[in-house]
Design a protein around this motif. Structure first.
Motif, PDB file in Angstrom:
ATOM      1  N   VAL A 230       0.748  -1.248  -0.022  1.00 51.55           N
ATOM      2  CA  VAL A 230       0.091   0.048  -0.130  1.00 51.55           C
ATOM      3  C   VAL A 230       0.996   1.284  -0.321  1.00 51.55           C
ATOM      4  O   VAL A 230       2.176   1.373   0.239  1.00 51.55           O
ATOM      5  N   SER A 231       0.150   2.361  -0.237  1.00 50.69           N
ATOM      6  CA  SER A 231       1.219   3.648  -0.332  1.00 50.69           C
ATOM      7  C   SER A 231       0.141   4.739   0.501  1.00 50.69           C
ATOM      8  O   SER A 231      -1.136   4.688   0.350  1.00 50.69           O
ATOM      9  N   ARG A 232       0.859   5.349   1.276  1.00 50.25           N
ATOM     10  CA  ARG A 232       0.544   6.504   2.110  1.00 50.25           C
ATOM     11  C   ARG A 232       0.244   7.694   1.455  1.00 50.25           C
ATOM     12  O   ARG A 232       0.002   8.708   1.954  1.00 50.25           O
ATOM     13  N   LYS A 233       0.833   7.867   0.265  1.00 44.49           N
ATOM     14  CA  LYS A 233       0.647   9.220  -0.610  1.00 44.49           C
ATOM     15  C   LYS A 233      -0.587   9.624  -1.047  1.00 44.49           C
ATOM     16  O   LYS A 233      -1.551   8.668  -1.030  1.00 44.49           O
ATOM     17  N   PRO A 234      -0.971  10.788  -0.754  1.00 38.93           N
ATOM     18  CA  PRO A 234      -2.424  11.521  -0.906  1.00 38.93           C
ATOM     19  C   PRO A 234      -2.663  10.980  -2.319  1.00 38.93           C
ATOM     20  O   PRO A 234      -1.892  11.363  -3.510  1.00 38.93           O
ATOM     21  N   GLY A 235      -3.986  10.546  -2.624  1.00 36.53           N
ATOM     22  CA  GLY A 235      -4.429  10.397  -4.148  1.00 36.53           C
ATOM     23  C   GLY A 235      -3.850   8.750  -4.598  1.00 36.53           C
ATOM     24  O   GLY A 235      -4.279   8.254  -5.580  1.00 36.53           O
ATOM     25  N   ALA A 236      -3.478   8.064  -3.785  1.00 39.34           N
ATOM     26  CA  ALA A 236      -2.923   6.720  -4.084  1.00 39.34           C
ATOM     27  C   ALA A 236      -4.220   5.559  -4.121  1.00 39.34           C
ATOM     28  O   ALA A 236      -4.143   4.703  -4.707  1.00 39.34           O
ATOM     29  N   ALA A 237      -5.115   6.174  -3.055  1.00 40.39           N
ATOM     30  CA  ALA A 237      -6.133   5.156  -2.876  1.00 40.39           C
ATOM     31  C   ALA A 237      -7.472   5.286  -3.792  1.00 40.39           C
ATOM     32  O   ALA A 237      -8.566   5.683  -3.346  1.00 40.39           O
ATOM     33  N   VAL A 238      -7.233   5.430  -5.129  1.00 39.87           N
ATOM     34  CA  VAL A 238      -8.209   5.646  -5.857  1.00 39.87           C
ATOM     35  C   VAL A 238      -8.973   4.362  -6.269  1.00 39.87           C
ATOM     36  O   VAL A 238      -8.374   3.518  -7.059  1.00 39.87           O
TER      37      VAL A 238
END
Length: 267
Positions: A230-238
């Motif tokens: 997983v990624s904590r970067k904004p916008g990664a959870a699309v």
């Protein structure tokens, strides 16, 4: 499923797996090598949550609630994409249908679409990842319902924010064997027409099979494992939009779609 029945089913599956070689075992081994080797730390693809997600707020490892089916242990490991560092304390939700393709918590279930399972919570649960990033569930092998391949949904949260919504898929040779031989899964009025090869969620969201689980046969259950990067970067959870995919293509050569390595075009 009683203990005696469970032992009988797993004995049947063990002999069937041997008879199906290289079908079920080759499929399983393919998934193991694909999952354990290359690209384990690349971002796990997002998928749709589908129409049946709900949060019953049940922090539990055993989610079967007595539903009949082949016992399955599901282990999901949450890691940071890129660095491969385990993420302790991540919240992992899972949910899936039962052996007859029925989801808890919603009306319009079963092949007749007339069964109301509102208020029920079977095959749903939450676990917090341990120090090594693992979250484990005791459940049953999922069934199928029209329009979709065999799958289990998952959702990962970090600091109360969703960072991954996805689905994991299962080896088709094993699916076919279970659905054709285990009484809890047989006798459906409709044929299973959608499998991994023509499921639009699987092919569009996960063309590289990064979310296909590895399957191992244990003494009294199957073990399915998958690493979730997983990624904590904004916008990664699309999340993939639900129900926005093209029509399912028709499979002309079912055997080619079910058995790896035949090198025939199933469409």
């Amino acid at each position: 499923m009683t203990n005696a029945t469970r032992r009988g089913v797993l004995g049947l599956l063990s002999s069937g797996a041997a008879l199906l070689a290289p079908a079920a075992r080759a499929a399983s081994e393919t998934q193991v090598s694909a999952t354990a080797a290359d690209d384990a730390c690349l971002l796990t693809p997002q998928s749709e949550s589908g129409p049946y997600y709900l949060d019953p707020k049940l922090l539990r490892a055993d989610i079967a609630e007595g539903r009949p089916g082949v016992p399955l242990a599901l282990r999901l490991r949450v890691i940071e994409a890129g660095s491969c560092m385990a993420i302790a304390g991540a919240r992992v939700d899972v949910w899936h249908c039962d052996a007859r393709g029925i989801y808890s918590g919603y009306p319009g279930q079963s092949d007749s679409h007339k069964l109301d399972e509102s208020g029920k919570t079977y095959l749903r649960g939450t676990q917090m990842a341990d120090a090594a990033g693992w979250a484990g569930f005791r459940t049953i092998y999922p069934g199928w319902y029209p329009g979709r391949a065999t799958h289990i949904h998952f959702r990962v949260f970090l600091d109360d924010a969703t960072v991954l919504t996805g689905q994991t898929f299962f080896p088709e040779a094993l699916n076919e064997f279970i659905y054709s031989n285990v009484p809890d899964y047989t006798g459906r009025p409709k044929q299973r027409l959608v499998i991994n090869a023509n499921d639009r969620v699987a092919t569009e969201a996960d063309a590289d099979h990064k979310a296909y689980c590895a399957i191992k046969e244990e003494r009294d259950h199957y073990l399915a494992t998958l690493t979730l990067a997983v990624s904590r970067k904004p916008g990664a959870a699309v999340e993939m939009p639900t129900g926005k995919l093209p029509p399912v293509p028709w499979i002309k050569d079912r055997l080619a779609a079910l058995v790896p390595g035949l090198k025939r075009n199933p469409f």
